[in-house]
Design a protein around this motif. Structure first.
Motif, PDB file in Angstrom:
ATOM      1  N   VAL A 194     -43.724  11.531  -6.097  1.00 31.31           N
ATOM      2  CA  VAL A 194     -44.468  10.271  -6.000  1.00 31.31           C
ATOM      3  C   VAL A 194     -43.696   9.144  -6.682  1.00 31.31           C
ATOM      4  N   LYS A 195     -43.094   9.451  -7.829  1.00 29.68           N
ATOM      5  CA  LYS A 195     -42.306   8.439  -8.538  1.00 29.68           C
ATOM      6  C   LYS A 195     -41.139   7.966  -7.692  1.00 29.68           C
ATOM      7  N   GLN A 196     -40.485   8.906  -7.016  1.00 31.52           N
ATOM      8  CA  GLN A 196     -39.374   8.540  -6.146  1.00 31.52           C
ATOM      9  C   GLN A 196     -39.846   7.671  -4.989  1.00 31.52           C
ATOM     10  N   MET A 197     -41.056   7.954  -4.500  1.00 31.64           N
ATOM     11  CA  MET A 197     -41.585   7.174  -3.377  1.00 31.64           C
ATOM     12  C   MET A 197     -41.809   5.716  -3.758  1.00 31.64           C
ATOM     13  N   VAL A 198     -42.285   5.468  -4.976  1.00 33.06           N
ATOM     14  CA  VAL A 198     -42.655   4.108  -5.356  1.00 33.06           C
ATOM     15  C   VAL A 198     -41.552   3.386  -6.130  1.00 33.06           C
ATOM     16  N   THR A 199     -40.498   4.108  -6.516  1.00 33.53           N
ATOM     17  CA  THR A 199     -39.383   3.465  -7.209  1.00 33.53           C
ATOM     18  C   THR A 199     -38.541   2.693  -6.210  1.00 33.53           C
ATOM     19  N   PRO A 200     -38.201   1.434  -6.479  1.00 35.79           N
ATOM     20  CA  PRO A 200     -37.377   0.657  -5.547  1.00 35.79           C
ATOM     21  C   PRO A 200     -36.057   1.361  -5.265  1.00 35.79           C
ATOM     22  N   LEU A 201     -35.646   1.312  -3.995  1.00 38.92           N
ATOM     23  CA  LEU A 201     -34.381   1.909  -3.615  1.00 38.92           C
ATOM     24  C   LEU A 201     -33.232   1.182  -4.299  1.00 38.92           C
ATOM     25  N   SER A 202     -32.180   1.902  -4.601  1.00 45.21           N
ATOM     26  CA  SER A 202     -31.001   1.301  -5.209  1.00 45.21           C
ATOM     27  C   SER A 202     -29.804   1.568  -4.311  1.00 45.21           C
ATOM     28  N   PHE A 203     -28.745   0.815  -4.508  1.00 47.06           N
ATOM     29  CA  PHE A 203     -27.553   0.958  -3.680  1.00 47.06           C
ATOM     30  C   PHE A 203     -26.322   0.758  -4.544  1.00 47.06           C
ATOM     31  N   ASP A 204     -25.446   1.742  -4.524  1.00 39.97           N
ATOM     32  CA  ASP A 204     -24.183   1.675  -5.251  1.00 39.97           C
ATOM     33  C   ASP A 204     -23.059   1.636  -4.230  1.00 39.97           C
ATOM     34  N   PRO A 205     -22.462   0.472  -3.977  1.00 39.76           N
ATOM     35  CA  PRO A 205     -21.428   0.379  -2.946  1.00 39.76           C
ATOM     36  C   PRO A 205     -20.291   1.376  -3.147  1.00 39.76           C
ATOM     37  N   ALA A 206     -19.885   1.587  -4.395  1.00 34.91           N
ATOM     38  CA  ALA A 206     -18.734   2.453  -4.665  1.00 34.91           C
ATOM     39  C   ALA A 206     -18.992   3.898  -4.243  1.00 34.91           C
TER      40      ALA A 206
ATOM     41  N   GLN B 132     -35.635  -5.634   3.218  1.00 33.00           N
ATOM     42  CA  GLN B 132     -35.611  -5.211   1.812  1.00 33.00           C
ATOM     43  C   GLN B 132     -34.683  -4.031   1.564  1.00 33.00           C
ATOM     44  N   ASP B 133     -34.000  -3.547   2.581  1.00 36.15           N
ATOM     45  CA  ASP B 133     -33.113  -2.400   2.414  1.00 36.15           C
ATOM     46  C   ASP B 133     -31.926  -2.781   1.524  1.00 36.15           C
ATOM     47  N   PRO B 134     -31.668  -2.044   0.422  1.00 35.96           N
ATOM     48  CA  PRO B 134     -30.616  -2.454  -0.526  1.00 35.96           C
ATOM     49  C   PRO B 134     -29.227  -2.517   0.101  1.00 35.96           C
ATOM     50  N   MET B 135     -28.870  -1.530   0.921  1.00 39.85           N
ATOM     51  CA  MET B 135     -27.558  -1.545   1.558  1.00 39.85           C
ATOM     52  C   MET B 135     -27.421  -2.765   2.466  1.00 39.85           C
ATOM     53  N   HIS B 136     -28.463  -3.019   3.243  1.00 36.03           N
ATOM     54  CA  HIS B 136     -28.438  -4.136   4.172  1.00 36.03           C
ATOM     55  C   HIS B 136     -28.357  -5.462   3.420  1.00 36.03           C
ATOM     56  N   ARG B 137     -29.137  -5.590   2.370  1.00 34.08           N
ATOM     57  CA  ARG B 137     -29.114  -6.825   1.583  1.00 34.08           C
ATOM     58  C   ARG B 137     -27.745  -7.049   0.975  1.00 34.08           C
ATOM     59  N   TRP B 138     -27.126  -5.992   0.478  1.00 35.23           N
ATOM     60  CA  TRP B 138     -25.799  -6.115  -0.119  1.00 35.23           C
ATOM     61  C   TRP B 138     -24.791  -6.606   0.913  1.00 35.23           C
ATOM     62  N   PHE B 139     -24.799  -6.000   2.102  1.00 36.66           N
ATOM     63  CA  PHE B 139     -23.805  -6.357   3.104  1.00 36.66           C
ATOM     64  C   PHE B 139     -24.044  -7.762   3.660  1.00 36.66           C
TER      65      PHE B 139
END
Length: 325
Positions: A83-95, A288-295
């Motif tokens: 449940v914690k993983q479900m509600v935790t905001p996604l993160s993105f590490d480009p490297a 809101q997708d972290p990878m998409h926002r980064w790119f």
């Protein structure tokens, strides 16, 4: 076996249960949860009714876990972690990232607005790949279907505009381009001289007349068109040593004129010249997708450096620029 009605379960009780099984006492669980002891005691009573089990039982050194509680504890840990993983905001590490980014735009627009992106991608996200789809097509349907992540286009969707977000990357106006030896390369660009010339135009979609032809028709004029191309890149080869004149977005004209015997001239003042907008589009599913926002921020920031006066705010389509009249 009686089927459990999940809607009747207060999931907050499971957080209390986790603390009770860890602390094995009401006082410790109350302190850990920052709740009152009476509230935790009431929660324990409800949990005992829910599981039809005492859960905590008296032992030699205080309370111990019942057999059912020992069985529940690891399952509960896994469930609460999930449940914690479900509600935790996604993160993105480009490297450390991998995957493919699909981008749709025309060849020359990729050159103008995406140059340097691959260098940055290789430096910051070496595990990721970039696919640029330059074949003209219905980019908005591809965005809606999830076939591409981003599209760069001067066109606008004609369906479900609330599905899309966009940011203005550039705006420009039309300019004539011709060979250096073309008679129109010298002297005043009058409407009469323009109409007497031989013209070519670029039709990306392959359908319909050019916008300038539509304006001329409204004015009661018609020009002579001798060439219809599908790519901006072909324009220099078709006009450098001929009498053809093309009218293209000035940003494209400036690039095409480099190192070629070409001249750019303004259109006759009588012909309307609405501003031409180029937008970066994406679907709401990726907003809101972290990878998409980064790119997309890479693309936006690169163009903000190149065209600081034209890159606009990030807005849903419905809140963007007004529709052209």
């Amino acid at each position: 076996m009686r089927e459990m009605n999940m809607r009747s379960i207060d999931l907050n009780l499971l957080v209390v249960l986790d603390a009770l099984l860890e602390e094995r006492q009401v006082t410790g669980a109350a302190q850990r949860l920052e709740m009152s002891q009476p509230a935790v005691s009431r929660a324990l009573q409800r949990l005992r009714e829910l599981f039809s089990d005492p859960l905590l039982v008296r032992g030699d050194d205080g309370y111990d876990l019942s057999t059912r509680a020992r069985h529940l504890q690891p399952l509960l840990k896994d469930m609460l972690y999930g449940v914690k993983q479900m509600v935790t905001p996604l993160s993105f590490d480009p490297a450390r990232a991998s995957g493919n980014l699909a981008f749709a735009c025309l060849d020359l627009e990729a050159t103008l607005y995406l140059s340097g992106i691959m260098e940055t991608l290789r430096q910051q996200a070496p595990g990721m790949s970039l696919e640029i789809q330059s074949k003209p097509g219905d980019y908005f349907t591809s965005l809606a279907r999830g076939e591409i992540h981003l599209a760069l286009s001067g066109q606008e969707p004609d369906f479900s505009q609330d599905q899309f977000h966009r940011i203005e990357i550039d705006n420009t106006y039309s300019q004539c381009v011709m060979g250096a030896d073309n008679p129109l390369a010298q002297g005043e660009m009058t409407l009469q001289r323009y109409l007497a010339a031989t013209h070519g135009f670029v039709s990306i979609s392959g359908r319909g007349p050019a916008i300038i032809d539509m304006h001329l028709k409204q004015m009661g004029y018609q020009r002579k068109v001798a060439a219809r191309l599908a790519s901006f890149f072909n324009v220099p080869d078709f006009c450098e040593n001929t009498d053809l004149v093309f009218a293209l977005p000035k940003r494209q004209v400036d690039w095409l004129c480099r190192n070629r015997r070409l001249v750019s001239r303004p259109l006759p003042k009588e012909i309307p010249q609405p501003l031409i907008h180029f937008f970066l589009y994406w679907h709401a599913r990726y907003h809101q997708d972290p990878m998409h926002r980064w790119f997309r921020n890479l693309v936006i920031e690169q163009n903000r450096r190149s065209f600081p006066e034209t890159v606009g705010p990030d807005l849903p389509f419905s809140e963007g620029l007004p529709q052209p009249q």
